[in-house]
Design an enzyme around this catalytic site. Sequence first.
Site, PDB file in Angstrom:
ATOM      1  N   PRO A   1       0.791  -1.234   0.000  1.00  0.00           N
ATOM      2  CA  PRO A   1       0.000   0.000   0.000  1.00  0.00           C
ATOM      3  C   PRO A   1       0.824   1.286   0.000  1.00  0.00           C
ATOM      4  O   PRO A   1       1.855   1.374   0.654  1.00  0.00           O
ATOM      5  CB  PRO A   1      -0.823  -0.106   1.290  1.00  0.00           C
ATOM      6  CG  PRO A   1      -0.066  -1.051   2.155  1.00  0.00           C
ATOM      7  CD  PRO A   1       0.573  -2.033   1.209  1.00  0.00           C
ATOM      8  N   ASN A   2       0.311   2.237  -0.741  1.00  0.00           N
ATOM      9  CA  ASN A   2       0.843   3.601  -0.838  1.00  0.00           C
ATOM     10  C   ASN A   2       2.111   3.720  -1.678  1.00  0.00           C
ATOM     11  O   ASN A   2       2.580   4.830  -1.930  1.00  0.00           O
ATOM     12  CB  ASN A   2       1.084   4.214   0.556  1.00  0.00           C
ATOM     13  CG  ASN A   2      -0.193   4.256   1.378  1.00  0.00           C
ATOM     14  OD1 ASN A   2      -1.199   4.772   0.906  1.00  0.00           O
ATOM     15  ND2 ASN A   2      -0.183   3.678   2.565  1.00  0.00           N
TER      16      ASN A   2
ATOM     17  N   ARG B   1       5.025  11.031  -2.334  1.00  0.00           N
ATOM     18  CA  ARG B   1       4.801  10.599  -0.945  1.00  0.00           C
ATOM     19  C   ARG B   1       6.074  10.811  -0.122  1.00  0.00           C
ATOM     20  O   ARG B   1       7.083  10.147  -0.355  1.00  0.00           O
ATOM     21  CB  ARG B   1       4.451   9.114  -0.952  1.00  0.00           C
ATOM     22  CG  ARG B   1       4.294   8.529   0.422  1.00  0.00           C
ATOM     23  CD  ARG B   1       4.239   7.021   0.365  1.00  0.00           C
ATOM     24  NE  ARG B   1       4.029   6.494   1.692  1.00  0.00           N
ATOM     25  CZ  ARG B   1       4.283   5.262   2.079  1.00  0.00           C
ATOM     26  NH1 ARG B   1       4.750   4.394   1.200  1.00  0.00           N
ATOM     27  NH2 ARG B   1       4.076   4.889   3.308  1.00  0.00           N
TER      28      ARG B   1
ATOM     29  N   TYR C   1      11.188   8.727   1.202  1.00  0.00           N
ATOM     30  CA  TYR C   1      11.160   7.703   0.155  1.00  0.00           C
ATOM     31  C   TYR C   1      11.835   8.113  -1.154  1.00  0.00           C
ATOM     32  O   TYR C   1      11.929   7.298  -2.068  1.00  0.00           O
ATOM     33  CB  TYR C   1       9.709   7.284  -0.110  1.00  0.00           C
ATOM     34  CG  TYR C   1       9.050   6.687   1.118  1.00  0.00           C
ATOM     35  CD1 TYR C   1       9.515   5.486   1.655  1.00  0.00           C
ATOM     36  CD2 TYR C   1       7.997   7.328   1.757  1.00  0.00           C
ATOM     37  CE1 TYR C   1       8.937   4.938   2.792  1.00  0.00           C
ATOM     38  CE2 TYR C   1       7.403   6.787   2.896  1.00  0.00           C
ATOM     39  CZ  TYR C   1       7.885   5.592   3.407  1.00  0.00           C
ATOM     40  OH  TYR C   1       7.321   5.048   4.527  1.00  0.00           O
TER      41      TYR C   1
ATOM     42  N   ASN D   1       8.062  -5.574  -1.397  1.00  0.00           N
ATOM     43  CA  ASN D   1       8.019  -4.483  -0.416  1.00  0.00           C
ATOM     44  C   ASN D   1       6.599  -4.501   0.142  1.00  0.00           C
ATOM     45  O   ASN D   1       5.673  -3.976  -0.473  1.00  0.00           O
ATOM     46  CB  ASN D   1       8.330  -3.133  -1.059  1.00  0.00           C
ATOM     47  CG  ASN D   1       8.399  -2.023  -0.002  1.00  0.00           C
ATOM     48  OD1 ASN D   1       7.901  -2.196   1.107  1.00  0.00           O
ATOM     49  ND2 ASN D   1       9.003  -0.897  -0.359  1.00  0.00           N
TER      50      ASN D   1
ATOM     51  N   ALA E   1       3.368  -0.995   4.713  1.00  0.00           N
ATOM     52  CA  ALA E   1       2.846  -1.013   6.093  1.00  0.00           C
ATOM     53  C   ALA E   1       2.446  -2.421   6.543  1.00  0.00           C
ATOM     54  O   ALA E   1       2.514  -2.743   7.735  1.00  0.00           O
ATOM     55  CB  ALA E   1       1.657  -0.063   6.206  1.00  0.00           C
TER      56      ALA E   1
ATOM     57  N   GLU F   1      12.898  -9.396   0.725  1.00  0.00           N
ATOM     58  CA  GLU F   1      12.064  -8.304   1.258  1.00  0.00           C
ATOM     59  C   GLU F   1      12.852  -7.007   1.098  1.00  0.00           C
ATOM     60  O   GLU F   1      14.032  -6.943   1.452  1.00  0.00           O
ATOM     61  CB  GLU F   1      11.781  -8.576   2.740  1.00  0.00           C
ATOM     62  CG  GLU F   1      10.953  -7.491   3.414  1.00  0.00           C
ATOM     63  CD  GLU F   1      10.764  -7.768   4.915  1.00  0.00           C
ATOM     64  OE1 GLU F   1      11.146  -8.857   5.399  1.00  0.00           O
ATOM     65  OE2 GLU F   1      10.247  -6.863   5.595  1.00  0.00           O
TER      66      GLU F   1
ATOM     67  N   HIS G   1      12.798  -2.690   1.587  1.00  0.00           N
ATOM     68  CA  HIS G   1      12.215  -1.433   2.071  1.00  0.00           C
ATOM     69  C   HIS G   1      13.080  -0.301   1.563  1.00  0.00           C
ATOM     70  O   HIS G   1      14.316  -0.371   1.658  1.00  0.00           O
ATOM     71  CB  HIS G   1      12.169  -1.378   3.605  1.00  0.00           C
ATOM     72  CG  HIS G   1      11.338  -2.470   4.182  1.00  0.00           C
ATOM     73  ND1 HIS G   1       9.958  -2.377   4.245  1.00  0.00           N
ATOM     74  CD2 HIS G   1      11.667  -3.682   4.676  1.00  0.00           C
ATOM     75  CE1 HIS G   1       9.494  -3.504   4.776  1.00  0.00           C
ATOM     76  NE2 HIS G   1      10.504  -4.311   5.039  1.00  0.00           N
TER      77      HIS G   1
ATOM     78  N   ARG H   1      13.696   4.415  12.040  1.00  0.00           N
ATOM     79  CA  ARG H   1      12.460   5.194  12.050  1.00  0.00           C
ATOM     80  C   ARG H   1      11.645   4.901  13.320  1.00  0.00           C
ATOM     81  O   ARG H   1      12.199   4.477  14.314  1.00  0.00           O
ATOM     82  CB  ARG H   1      11.670   4.900  10.757  1.00  0.00           C
ATOM     83  CG  ARG H   1      12.475   5.289   9.505  1.00  0.00           C
ATOM     84  CD  ARG H   1      11.687   5.093   8.238  1.00  0.00           C
ATOM     85  NE  ARG H   1      10.496   5.937   8.218  1.00  0.00           N
ATOM     86  CZ  ARG H   1       9.463   5.744   7.391  1.00  0.00           C
ATOM     87  NH1 ARG H   1       9.494   4.747   6.530  1.00  0.00           N
ATOM     88  NH2 ARG H   1       8.424   6.542   7.431  1.00  0.00           N
TER      89      ARG H   1
HETATM   90  C1  DQA Z   1       8.384   0.933   3.593  1.00  0.00           C
HETATM   91  C2  DQA Z   1       8.496   1.158   5.106  1.00  0.00           C
HETATM   92  C3  DQA Z   1       7.174   0.927   5.795  1.00  0.00           C
HETATM   93  O1  DQA Z   1       7.308   1.172   7.195  1.00  0.00           O
HETATM   94  C4  DQA Z   1       6.121   1.874   5.256  1.00  0.00           C
HETATM   95  O2  DQA Z   1       4.866   1.610   5.846  1.00  0.00           O
HETATM   96  C5  DQA Z   1       6.041   1.877   3.771  1.00  0.00           C
HETATM   97  C6  DQA Z   1       7.262   1.756   2.984  1.00  0.00           C
HETATM   98  C7  DQA Z   1       9.680   1.306   2.847  1.00  0.00           C
HETATM   99  O3  DQA Z   1       9.785   0.947   1.678  1.00  0.00           O
HETATM  100  O4  DQA Z   1      10.544   1.979   3.415  1.00  0.00           O
HETATM  101  O5  DQA Z   1       4.969   2.056   3.206  1.00  0.00           O
HETATM  102  O6  DQA Z   1       8.123  -0.445   3.365  1.00  0.00           O
END
Ligand code: DQA
Length: 143
Positions: free
Chosen positions: A9-10, A17, A22, A73, A76, A97, A99, A106
């Site tokens: 998501p997002n 964003r 990011y 990825n 959240a 995985e 990120h 964080r």
């Molecule tokens: C994320 C880190 C997560 O905590 C966050 O909710 C994201 C992006 C990252 O790519 O740094 O949406 O996975």
Amino acid sequence: MRVYVLNGPNLGRLGTRQPEVYGTTTYADLVELCQQTGRELGLEVVIRQTDAEHELLGWLHEAADLGACVVLNPAAWSHYSIAVRDACALLRAPLVEVHLSNIHAREAFRHHSVVSAVATGVICGLGVDGYRLALHHLAARAR
Ligand code: DQA
């Protein structure tokens, strides 16, 4: 070799964003980066993003059925989705995985990923380069 690059998501909002967290690379740029890297490495890269958890679960099932590698990825969902973790545990090929941000630097609620224990490896904090590195790793592993 087919590799699924799956985004939670997002992440479709990349570029606008929280660019201070990011980066300014857009999701369209990320798609191009992964496809270009795939072409260089001789991988068939299937890249997708969703804000709907059931859709991600379906894609993970698809990868499991095909025995395909996954770069994920979970965004959240990393921090609380046992359903995503359980679907990852079904995979038969390596799972990386990724990120973009360093989740350990964080907020405390981001420090733990429920997915990491079932991943082959984890890359975090290297921005979009993490995806490129994950694809290089999977290509090298397959040789
Ligand atoms: C994320 C880190 C997560 O905590 C966050 O909710 C994201 C992006 C990252 O790519 O740094 O949406 O996975």
